[in-house]
Write a protein that holds these residues in place. Structure first.
Motif, short mmCIF file in Angstrom:
data_model
loop_
_atom_site.label_atom_id
_atom_site.label_comp_id
_atom_site.label_asym_id
_atom_site.label_seq_id
_atom_site.Cartn_x
_atom_site.Cartn_y
_atom_site.Cartn_z
N CYS A 51 -4.68 -56.16 12.32
CA CYS A 51 -3.54 -56.30 11.41
C CYS A 51 -4.02 -56.22 9.97
CB CYS A 51 -2.84 -57.64 11.66
SG CYS A 51 -1.40 -57.88 10.61
N HIS A 53 -2.81 -57.62 7.48
CA HIS A 53 -2.49 -58.84 6.73
C HIS A 53 -3.66 -59.84 6.76
CE1 HIS A 53 -0.32 -62.88 6.35
NE2 HIS A 53 -0.26 -62.32 5.15
N CYS A 70 2.67 -58.54 15.20
CA CYS A 70 1.40 -59.26 15.10
C CYS A 70 1.55 -60.67 15.65
CB CYS A 70 0.96 -59.31 13.63
SG CYS A 70 -0.56 -60.25 13.40
N HIS A 73 1.38 -63.85 12.32
CA HIS A 73 2.49 -64.18 11.40
C HIS A 73 3.71 -63.30 11.65
CE1 HIS A 73 -1.35 -65.04 9.06
NE2 HIS A 73 -0.81 -66.23 9.19
S1 FES Z 1 -2.31 -61.46 10.47
FE1 FES Z 1 -0.77 -60.08 11.12
S2 FES Z 1 1.02 -60.74 10.08
FE2 FES Z 1 -0.55 -62.06 9.36
#
Ligand code: FES
Length: 111
Positions: A51, A53, A70, A73
């Motif tokens: 991911c 993020h 994901c 989060h």
């Molecule tokens: S790690 Fe994937 S949305 Fe935060």
């Protein structure tokens, strides 16, 4: 199914077709790349498995049609384009061309 037109890379055997179940993301490590494989409606797709993020594994997430959610989060990506769709993800993930070769799935990865 996408091909590798306009994409410079090398084809790698990624999995047996039977290892990639309909609607179930499947994570693999190929030539140093973390890749997630998907089968949706009989078509195969491949994206980066990390991911954008906070580095959770998308193959641990929930596949909803052509969207992978994901597990950390709940950000979503389109597995066809890699586009980041919902907060908190903002950065797209890579997608890779795939092809069927006999009973295997091959993925074209950048050199
Ligand atoms: S790690 Fe994937 S949305 Fe935060």
């Amino acid at each position: 199914m996408p091909d590798n037109e306009g994409f410079n890379g090398t084809w790698h055997t990624a999995a047996k077709l039977g290892d990639v179940s309909e609607g179930e993301p499947h994570g693999v490590e190929i030539a140093g790349h973390a890749v997630a494989l998907y089968r949706v409606g009989g078509e195969f797709y491949a994206t980066g498995n990390i991911c954008s993020h906070a580095e959770a594994l998308l193959s641990d997430g929930l596949l909803d049609g052509c969207e992978i959610e994901c597990p950390l989060h709940m950000g979503r990506f389109d597995i066809r384009s890699g586009e980041a769709l919902t907060s908190p993800v903002e950065i797209d993930i890579p997608t890779y061309p795939v092809r069927v070769a006999g009973d295997s799935l091959e993925v074209c990865l950048p050199d």
